[in-house]
Design a protein around this motif. Structure first.
Motif: not given
Length: 260
Positions: A96-102, A105-109, A133-142
């Motif tokens: 659920g957390l991964a989906l929320v982060v996913l 929008p990237a612009s918010a960061m 990359a030290i955070m896996g880049t994006t939750p999608f890859y996780v």
């Protein structure tokens, strides 16, 4: 039929880019669709390479992807395996957390990331672009790795645990080798993402010597319309490595499918 249509949709812009790079600069833009220029002009590539620091920027791009892609694969695979090995309630929470982060929008960061890195004194260095990359880049890859590990029979994990294998050894000896197709897919996607990353270098890097090739193309985008063949030539040189990586990954995955 459908595959041919999809392939044409993706191939058509690349063909237009290559054809445009072979048009002699200084001529007025074509009035319509141009299959081939009347005169093929290959000198645009040498001229475009002279207008930007092609060698340095290409080296910077290679440095970024050679650092970020392996880190992305390792961290995303570890995180995905942690999700699969967690208890059901914790697993649902992590997904659920991964989906929320996913969904963010990237612009918010962009601004918070720049402020944080400036406070840490980590800006104005080429490798700062690879830090996600030290955070896996994006939750999608996780989530891709988590799905791959979830499809592996649970009994294989249990047998390794009975033999008193550590969690890291189970990942290294059982899970990761069986999820190799996902590894190739994530590596190819991460390569394309970092190779074509334009926004992060634009925000975080000021010295032209630190720019990757994607940002170096920006200096050619303001050329007059009659000089756009130079921009097209530079775009071809920047696109070719990513296209080659995708072809290699596709052939590798196809070969593995045939073997299985």
């Amino acid at each position: 039929m459908a595959a041919g249509i999809v392939g044409f949709v993706f191939f058509f812009p690349l063909a237009i880019m290559v054809i445009g790079s072979l048009r002699k600069p200084g001529l007025p833009p074509p009035g319509g669709l141009e299959l081939l220029p009347d005169v093929l002009w290959s000198g645009n590539y040498e001229t475009a390479a002279g207008l930007i620091q092609l060698g340095q920027q290409l080296l910077n791009s290679v440095l970024i992807v050679s650092t970020a892609v392996p880190a992305t694969v390792l961290v995303a695979s570890w995180a995905g395996f942690a999700i699969v090995m967690a208890r059901p309630a914790v697993r649902r929470l992590l997904i659920g957390l991964a989906l929320v982060v996913l969904s963010m929008p990237a612009s918010a960061m962009w601004v918070p990331r720049k402020v944080m890195l400036e406070q840490l004194g980590l800006t104005d260095h080429t490798l700062v672009v690879a830090l996600p990359a030290i955070m896996g880049t994006t939750p999608f890859y996780v989530l891709l790795f988590a799905l791959a590990y979830h499809r592996i029979p649970r009994s294989l994990y249990e047998v390794a645990a009975i033999e008193q294998a550590s969690v890291f050894r189970i990942w290294r000896s059982v899970a990761f080798p069986l999820a190799r197709p996902t590894m190739f897919a994530v590596a190819a996607l991460a390569f394309a993402s970092y190779w074509g990353n334009f926004i992060d270098p634009l925000i975080l890097l000021t010295a032209e010597d630190d720019w990757p090739l994607a940002l170096g193309l920006r200096s050619l985008s303001a050329l007059e319309p009659t000089l756009h063949p130079l921009y097209m030539a530079a775009a071809v040189m920047a696109t070719a490595p990513a296209a080659l990586v995708f072809l290699v990954a596709q052939r590798t995955l196809a070969r593995r499918d045939l073997e299985t």
